[in-house]
Scaffold this active site. Structure first.
Site, PDB file in Angstrom:
ATOM      1  N   ASP A 122       0.736  -1.264  -0.082  1.00 49.99           N
ATOM      2  CA  ASP A 122      -0.023  -0.143   0.009  1.00 49.99           C
ATOM      3  C   ASP A 122       0.902   1.250   0.038  1.00 49.99           C
ATOM      4  OD1 ASP A 122      -2.364  -1.325   0.004  1.00 49.99           O
ATOM      5  OD2 ASP A 122      -2.434  -1.186   2.168  1.00 49.99           O
ATOM      6  N   ASP A 139      -7.024  -1.603  -4.208  1.00 52.05           N
ATOM      7  CA  ASP A 139      -8.112  -1.243  -3.203  1.00 52.05           C
ATOM      8  C   ASP A 139      -8.984  -0.323  -3.926  1.00 52.05           C
ATOM      9  OD1 ASP A 139      -6.818  -2.941  -1.297  1.00 52.05           O
ATOM     10  OD2 ASP A 139      -5.450  -1.107  -0.532  1.00 52.05           O
TER      11      ASP A 139
END
Length: 170
Positions: A122, A139
């Site tokens: 991330d 995501d």
């Protein structure tokens, strides 16, 4: 068995594009920028790149610190992608097909990370906007896919109500 519609094929192409963009962005973050865990780079305005290894599901929930859980997440993501891909094959609704493509691509993009690294990469950080989680393109695709799916369901429900009303009036 029904054959794949044009929209079903486009959904699968969108899924491949999401996977490619997600993996390319993660390569850039890890291989080119060499962003380390916790390291942060200001890009513009509220947007930062911050390195985070996510061992959980979405936004770090349900941590997968054990290999069995990790591989369970990989298997679950692949099963979901297969089910969604078979579901969208005969789709006649563009928004539904787009939603499925985004969900499939996002699920497989993060599954690839779990296989390669044991965790999801991330890096998109908009915490300056009071959004507390760091996330990635997969995501984002999953969340946009869910929004598209909800919109499609609302539109489908509205269309069915209009059709029933027109049928009752006839």
């Amino acid at each position: 068995m029904k054959s794949m519609t044009r929209l079903g094929g486009m959904a699968l192409i969108l899924a491949i594009a999401v996977i490619a963009a997600d993996q390319a962005s993660k390569y850039w973050i890890l291989g080119v920028l060499k962003l380390q865990e916790g390291q942060s780079i200001l890009l513009a305005g509220p947007l930062r790149l911050t390195g985070v290894w996510n061992h959980g599901v979405s936004f770090g929930l349900l941590r997968a610190d054990h290999d069995l859980v990790r591989w369970g997440f990989v298997a679950f993501s692949c099963i979901v992608a297969i089910v969604l891909a078979s579901w969208v094959r005969t789709s006649e609704r563009p928004l539904f097909a787009a939603a499925m493509g985004l969900l499939i691509g996002g699920a497989l993009g993060n599954a690839i990370d779990r296989v390669r690294f044991g965790a999801v990469t991330d890096f998109i950080d908009i915490s300056a906007l009071h959004f507390p989680w760091v996330f990635n393109l997969a995501d984002a695709a999953i969340n946009i896919g869910i929004i598209c799916l909800l919109l499609d369901m609302l539109l489908q429900d509205r269309q069915e109500k209009v059709s029933r009303t027109a049928g009752d009036a006839a």
